[in-house]
Design an enzyme around this catalytic site. Structure first.
Site, PDB file in Angstrom:
ATOM      1  N   ARG A 174       4.776   7.134   1.242  1.00 19.61           N
ATOM      2  CA  ARG A 174       5.527   5.644   1.824  1.00 19.61           C
ATOM      3  C   ARG A 174       4.907   4.894   1.185  1.00 19.61           C
ATOM      4  NH1 ARG A 174       3.908   2.330   6.119  1.00 19.61           N
ATOM      5  NH2 ARG A 174       2.271   3.986   6.665  1.00 19.61           N
ATOM      6  N   TYR A 175       5.452   4.044   0.271  1.00 22.51           N
ATOM      7  CA  TYR A 175       5.287   2.924  -0.496  1.00 22.51           C
ATOM      8  C   TYR A 175       5.722   1.804   0.485  1.00 22.51           C
ATOM      9  CZ  TYR A 175       4.295   5.546  -4.742  1.00 22.51           C
ATOM     10  OH  TYR A 175       3.564   6.306  -5.552  1.00 22.51           O
ATOM     11  N   CYS A 176       4.659   1.202   0.895  1.00 20.85           N
ATOM     12  CA  CYS A 176       4.912  -0.050   1.967  1.00 20.85           C
ATOM     13  C   CYS A 176       4.721  -1.387   1.467  1.00 20.85           C
ATOM     14  CB  CYS A 176       4.056   0.417   3.456  1.00 20.85           C
ATOM     15  SG  CYS A 176       4.404  -0.826   4.773  1.00 20.85           S
ATOM     16  N   ILE A 177       6.006  -1.779   0.949  1.00 24.26           N
ATOM     17  CA  ILE A 177       5.946  -3.019   0.388  1.00 24.26           C
ATOM     18  C   ILE A 177       6.274  -4.334   0.889  1.00 24.26           C
ATOM     19  CG2 ILE A 177       6.806  -3.927  -2.076  1.00 24.26           C
ATOM     20  CD1 ILE A 177       5.131  -1.274  -2.028  1.00 24.26           C
ATOM     21  N   HIS A 201       0.978  -0.995   0.043  1.00 26.39           N
ATOM     22  CA  HIS A 201       0.081   0.042  -0.061  1.00 26.39           C
ATOM     23  C   HIS A 201       0.766   1.216  -0.134  1.00 26.39           C
ATOM     24  CE1 HIS A 201      -2.819  -3.227   1.496  1.00 26.39           C
ATOM     25  NE2 HIS A 201      -3.643  -2.468   0.755  1.00 26.39           N
TER      26      HIS A 201
END
Length: 147
Positions: free
Chosen positions: A117-120, A104
């Site tokens: 913040r690309y939380c991968i 997300h």
């Protein structure tokens, strides 16, 4: 130009955790995944299609236990869609060619780098160290890591 795509062979080679995350929109445990604390320079690509997604130069420690990035390395390889699961509205991030669930994106990243913040999930990624970019077919990305 390399062609990135989802294939049944690639799906069959996924571990149970990788399949759960990429194909079933799962989430791996925080602080217990391959790349949350990886500090090596390199490129993160989709585990299914190989399309370039994120670079270590855009990675930061968000304190969440998942790899976090300020931006994708190629915006055209990422798609976003609303996710209303878990009783909240979030923005899901997927790879375009592999159609893998990646994680997300949230608007709480470092302000000096755009605030995202690309939380991968690590399970959706394959890491390629800078020294391996050329022999893995990603030589064009080596310039990102030059000072």
């Amino acid at each position: 130009m390399t062609s990135y795509k989802k294939s049944s062979k690639a799906i069959e080679q996924l571990t149970q955790q990788q399949h759960y995350v990429t194909q079933q929109c799962g989430t791996e445990p925080p602080f217990d995944n391959a790349y949350w604390d990886n500090h090596e320079a390199g490129l993160y690509v989709d585990i299914v299609s190989g399309e370039p997604l994120f670079a270590s130069i855009d990675k930061f420690d968000s304190g969440t236990g998942w790899p976090s990035f300020t931006r994708p390395v190629q915006a055209e390889n990422i798609t976003e869609k609303f996710d209303d699961s878990l009783g909240m509205r979030r923005v899901e991030v997927r790879s375009v060619h592999g159609d893998s669930h990646l994680g997300h994106v949230f608007p709480d990243g470092p302000a000096e780098h755009g605030g995202m913040r690309y939380c991968i999930n690590s399970a959706s990624l394959r890491f390629i160290a800078v020294d391996d970019l050329e022999n893995q077919g990603y030589g064009d990305y080596k310039k990102l890591f030059s000072k």
